[in-house]
Design a protein around this motif. Structure first.
Motif, PDB file in Angstrom:
ATOM      1  N   ARG A  85       0.850  -1.179   0.000  1.00  0.00           N
ATOM      2  CA  ARG A  85       0.000   0.000   0.000  1.00  0.00           C
ATOM      3  C   ARG A  85       0.889   1.234   0.000  1.00  0.00           C
ATOM      4  O   ARG A  85       2.048   1.193   0.438  1.00  0.00           O
ATOM      5  N   VAL A  86       0.336   2.332  -0.482  1.00  0.00           N
ATOM      6  CA  VAL A  86       1.016   3.625  -0.421  1.00  0.00           C
ATOM      7  C   VAL A  86       0.194   4.539   0.473  1.00  0.00           C
ATOM      8  O   VAL A  86      -1.000   4.733   0.236  1.00  0.00           O
ATOM      9  N   TRP A  87       0.827   5.045   1.521  1.00  0.00           N
ATOM     10  CA  TRP A  87       0.158   5.967   2.437  1.00  0.00           C
ATOM     11  C   TRP A  87       0.687   7.375   2.215  1.00  0.00           C
ATOM     12  O   TRP A  87       1.894   7.579   2.000  1.00  0.00           O
ATOM     13  N   ALA A  88      -0.245   8.321   2.301  1.00  0.00           N
ATOM     14  CA  ALA A  88       0.116   9.734   2.156  1.00  0.00           C
ATOM     15  C   ALA A  88       0.065  10.410   3.521  1.00  0.00           C
ATOM     16  O   ALA A  88      -0.895  10.233   4.272  1.00  0.00           O
ATOM     17  N   ILE A  89       1.114  11.171   3.819  1.00  0.00           N
ATOM     18  CA  ILE A  89       1.195  11.915   5.077  1.00  0.00           C
ATOM     19  C   ILE A  89       1.094  13.395   4.740  1.00  0.00           C
ATOM     20  O   ILE A  89       2.041  13.995   4.222  1.00  0.00           O
ATOM     21  N   PRO A  90      -0.064  14.015   4.960  1.00  0.00           N
ATOM     22  CA  PRO A  90      -0.209  15.426   4.602  1.00  0.00           C
ATOM     23  C   PRO A  90       0.632  16.311   5.504  1.00  0.00           C
ATOM     24  O   PRO A  90       0.896  15.954   6.661  1.00  0.00           O
ATOM     25  N   ALA A  91       1.035  17.441   4.980  1.00  0.00           N
ATOM     26  CA  ALA A  91       1.816  18.397   5.766  1.00  0.00           C
ATOM     27  C   ALA A  91       1.306  19.799   5.453  1.00  0.00           C
ATOM     28  O   ALA A  91       1.847  20.494   4.591  1.00  0.00           O
ATOM     29  N   GLY A 137       0.885  25.916  -0.788  1.00  0.00           N
ATOM     30  CA  GLY A 137       1.582  26.105   0.482  1.00  0.00           C
ATOM     31  C   GLY A 137       1.626  24.866   1.340  1.00  0.00           C
ATOM     32  O   GLY A 137       2.252  24.868   2.396  1.00  0.00           O
ATOM     33  N   ASP A 138       0.952  23.778   0.882  1.00  0.00           N
ATOM     34  CA  ASP A 138       0.965  22.512   1.610  1.00  0.00           C
ATOM     35  C   ASP A 138       1.872  21.509   0.905  1.00  0.00           C
ATOM     36  O   ASP A 138       2.318  21.727  -0.225  1.00  0.00           O
ATOM     37  N   ALA A 139       2.135  20.390   1.597  1.00  0.00           N
ATOM     38  CA  ALA A 139       2.947  19.312   1.017  1.00  0.00           C
ATOM     39  C   ALA A 139       2.347  17.979   1.428  1.00  0.00           C
ATOM     40  O   ALA A 139       1.479  17.909   2.304  1.00  0.00           O
ATOM     41  N   VAL A 140       2.815  16.920   0.795  1.00  0.00           N
ATOM     42  CA  VAL A 140       2.410  15.569   1.162  1.00  0.00           C
ATOM     43  C   VAL A 140       3.595  14.639   0.948  1.00  0.00           C
ATOM     44  O   VAL A 140       4.356  14.791  -0.016  1.00  0.00           O
ATOM     45  N   PHE A 141       3.774  13.708   1.894  1.00  0.00           N
ATOM     46  CA  PHE A 141       4.869  12.740   1.829  1.00  0.00           C
ATOM     47  C   PHE A 141       4.280  11.341   1.651  1.00  0.00           C
ATOM     48  O   PHE A 141       3.131  11.085   2.010  1.00  0.00           O
ATOM     49  N   PHE A 142       5.104  10.429   1.119  1.00  0.00           N
ATOM     50  CA  PHE A 142       4.608   9.100   0.787  1.00  0.00           C
ATOM     51  C   PHE A 142       5.525   8.018   1.339  1.00  0.00           C
ATOM     52  O   PHE A 142       6.751   8.147   1.311  1.00  0.00           O
ATOM     53  N   VAL A 143       4.893   6.943   1.839  1.00  0.00           N
ATOM     54  CA  VAL A 143       5.617   5.728   2.198  1.00  0.00           C
ATOM     55  C   VAL A 143       4.901   4.559   1.536  1.00  0.00           C
ATOM     56  O   VAL A 143       3.675   4.576   1.379  1.00  0.00           O
ATOM     57  N   ALA A 144       5.669   3.533   1.154  1.00  0.00           N
ATOM     58  CA  ALA A 144       5.090   2.399   0.437  1.00  0.00           C
ATOM     59  C   ALA A 144       5.669   1.094   0.956  1.00  0.00           C
ATOM     60  O   ALA A 144       6.821   1.045   1.416  1.00  0.00           O
ATOM     61  N   GLY A 145       4.862   0.040   0.880  1.00  0.00           N
ATOM     62  CA  GLY A 145       5.295  -1.285   1.307  1.00  0.00           C
ATOM     63  C   GLY A 145       4.178  -1.984   2.046  1.00  0.00           C
ATOM     64  O   GLY A 145       2.993  -1.693   1.853  1.00  0.00           O
ATOM     65  N   ASP A 146       4.549  -2.932   2.905  1.00  0.00           N
ATOM     66  CA  ASP A 146       3.590  -3.630   3.753  1.00  0.00           C
ATOM     67  C   ASP A 146       3.299  -2.746   4.963  1.00  0.00           C
ATOM     68  O   ASP A 146       4.205  -2.445   5.748  1.00  0.00           O
ATOM     69  N   PRO A 147       2.051  -2.295   5.130  1.00  0.00           N
ATOM     70  CA  PRO A 147       1.739  -1.382   6.248  1.00  0.00           C
ATOM     71  C   PRO A 147       2.152  -1.915   7.609  1.00  0.00           C
ATOM     72  O   PRO A 147       2.513  -1.131   8.502  1.00  0.00           O
TER      73      PRO A 147
END
Length: 593
Positions: free
Chosen positions: A325-331, A390-400
């Protein structure tokens, strides 16, 4: 007049002007103002300023006085002049002009100062804890701790609970952490254990027919120190209730904690209705089962936006493994390349390859990820997370299951770096629906994920007909500001359900009989449905005192190596003591042995 004092050092006010009084206490500090001596005298209750002028018969003795000497003084109370009033002291409108002074005890040069709040190494503070406890901040913390415990006790009694004490010397149990063992002199070769918690006893109290139990219980665990847990020992508000369901426990506990934090939280807002967050939801939104809800950032699954995209790293992972899965971390407000680069560097410092990111400006997404997935997919992500320029988002991927802790840490880091965390409030929540079982990859078998004595949701029917890994337990945690205060559960009160649950986890019934025979035997004699919880006293006090380390709210803590530097524990014992206990030491070899 009393031998040592007519008043304490926090008592005098304008109404006492003209009276002759006697005080005793410690010299907080001495100041010489051109021949006029000022001695701040301190005791448990406060500080009073004493004045010694050159005409006083005790002036010569007063000149010899040093910090932390113990004095008994006598003199007349006078009102301070307007320009010398100290509004920071309750006694700041008055002072005592001394005509008598007795030195009750002298003090050599101090290894750490009592006046002021300078930081000192932990080993010095703990070795001289009796001096450390004289310091204003920690003295106030310990007093506040006592008031908090008194309030808890009264709130529990008002809620219809009865306080009972459970044994300190008990049997060793295989559950949880390592036991502290106590050798028995009368039964050579056998050992008592100090209780990790009164878990089995409080359940037995319910079986015995006592309806609502509580105790401010000492607990002992031989485990490594953490900032949020004292090594060796800690205290918890132990609670158990009969004929209850999960919601009944919540309704009993919430008013106690809410009222407590309103009483001692210095006016900070406290959650009124504690939200119930399922474990799976907490892990997906926050990356942890201990979420800090003061942080407004919520992660979301954006796997669809990367499936088949031009961002080949993620797209390839998704194609190869359906667990990915790919999760998005808003900033929010983090939309600058400088901030994104800082987060990426932090991730690399955490042992990760980095953090993919998109930041938004001029109505568009910027950065390598946006370029690779294209504007349409970038817009989908932005709209899903409610992001703006003015916002950002970061991503992590793999087995949650593997990356969730890192994702949660990234969410925390972003919230703190961007000053999004509302510091001046207490946000509570319940985490519910914990999995009953988990897959032990090392042993290649199903095992309990947490508390083996929890009642499975669905009872015996679920255990007999469901995949064990899909069964949830009637188990819950209470969390405040990202700190787990306690775990609790509705207990398994049916012997046949307990036997089946242990069987699914690969434990033979003989193991259950050997290790938990007393509990199993009790449950066969008519046990009521029951449940409870045990919030940590030390953690509650730590939160209410605004401290980050339990050392600051525990009177006599051990150091990180579980050593009591003040009393010298653990210590060697004599050969005779060992003989009485029929013990021979078999110490590990060292380089010098």
């Amino acid at each position: 007049m009393h031998r040592y004092r007519s008043h304490d050092c926090g008592a005098l006010r304008k109404a006492d002007v003209g009276n002759n009084v006697r005080l005793s206490g410690w010299v907080h500090r001495v100041r010489d103002h051109g021949g006029l001596l000022f001695i701040d005298l301190r005791d448990h209750y406060g500080i009073t300023q004493c004045v010694v002028d050159p005409d006083s018969p005790v002036f010569g003795l007063a000149e010899t006085v040093r910090a932390e000497w113990v004095l008994c003084v006598e003199g007349d109370v006078k009102e301070r002049t307007a320009e010398t009033v100290n509004a920071n002291l309750p006694t700041g409108d008055v002072e005592i002009f001394l005509d008598k002074l007795e030195v009750l005890a002298e003090c050599p040069e101090l290894p750490l100062p009592v006046f002021g709040e300078q930081e000192y190494p932990e080993d010095i503070r703990l070795k001289y804890r009796f001096l450390d406890l004289r310091r204003e901040r920690i003295h106030a913390n310990i007093l506040k701790r006592g008031k908090i415990i008194s309030s808890i006790r009264q709130r529990m009694i008002d809620g219809g609970f009865f306080e009972f004490q459970t044994p300190i010397l008990t049997a060793s149990s295989p559950e949880g952490a390592r036991d502290f063992l106590v050798p028995s002199r009368m039964h050579p070769g056998k050992f008592y254990a100090l209780p990790q918690a009164p878990q089995q006893f409080k359940q037995l109290i319910m079986v015995a027919g006592f309806d609502r139990y509580f105790q401010i219980a000492p607990c002992f665990r031989d485990e490594d120190a953490r900032a949020d847990r004292s090594p060796g020992e800690f205290y918890q508000l132990d609670i158990e209730m009969s004929f209850v369901e999960q919601e009944d426990v919540f309704q009993a506990v919430e008013p106690v904690l809410r009222g407590l934090f309103e009483e001692f939280g210095d006016g900070k807002p406290v959650t009124q209705e504690f939200p119930r967050i399922p474990y799976a939801e907490a892990m997906q939104k926050y990356g942890t089962d201990k979420p800090d809800l003061r942080n407004p950032l919520i992660m979301e699954d954006v796997t669809g936006a990367f499936r088949g995209s031009g961002f080949k790293i993620f797209a390839g992972m998704i194609e190869k493994d359906d667990k990915v899965r790919v999760w998005a971390i808003p900033a929010k407000t983090g939309g600058s390349r400088a901030f994104c680069d800082r987060m990426n560097s932090w991730a690399q410092g955490e042992g990760q390859p980095g953090l993919g990111y998109i930041f938004f400006r001029d109505g568009e997404g910027a950065g390598p990820v946006a370029k690779n997935i294209g504007p349409e997919r970038t817009t989908v992500i932005r709209e899903q997370l409610g992001l703006e320029d003015g916002d950002a988002v970061f991503f992590v991927a793999g087995d949650p299951k593997k990356f969730a802790p890192f994702a949660g840490a990234a969410r925390t880091r972003a919230g703190e770096e961007l000053n999004l965390v509302a510091k001046d409030r207490f946000d509570f929540c319940w985490i519910v629906d914990f999995p009953m079982f988990e897959w032990d990859e090392e042993e290649k078998k199903v095992d309990f994920s947490h508390n083996p004595f929890s009642m499975p949701q669905g009872g015996l029917q679920a255990l007999e007909n469901q995949d064990p890994l899909t069964i949830n337990a009637w188990q819950y945690d209470i969390v405040c500001n990202g700190i787990e205060l306690s775990s609790g559960a509705i207990r398994n009160h049916r012997p046949e359900i307990m036997k089946k649950a242990f069987d699914l986890a690969g434990y033979d019934e003989s193991v259950l009989e050997e290790k938990f025979g007393g509990m199993l035997r009790a449950l066969t004699y008519g046990a009521p449905p029951h449940g409870g919880i045990a919030p940590g006293i030390d953690r509650i006090v730590m939160l209410l005192c605004g401290e980050e380390n339990l050392r600051e709210v525990v009177m006599f803590p051990m150091n990180q190596q579980a050593e009591d530097l003040l009393m010298g524990a653990p210590s060697d014992v004599s050969a005779r003591q060992l003989r009485d206990l029929h013990i021979r030491l078999n110490l590990p070899k060292t380089e010098n042995s």
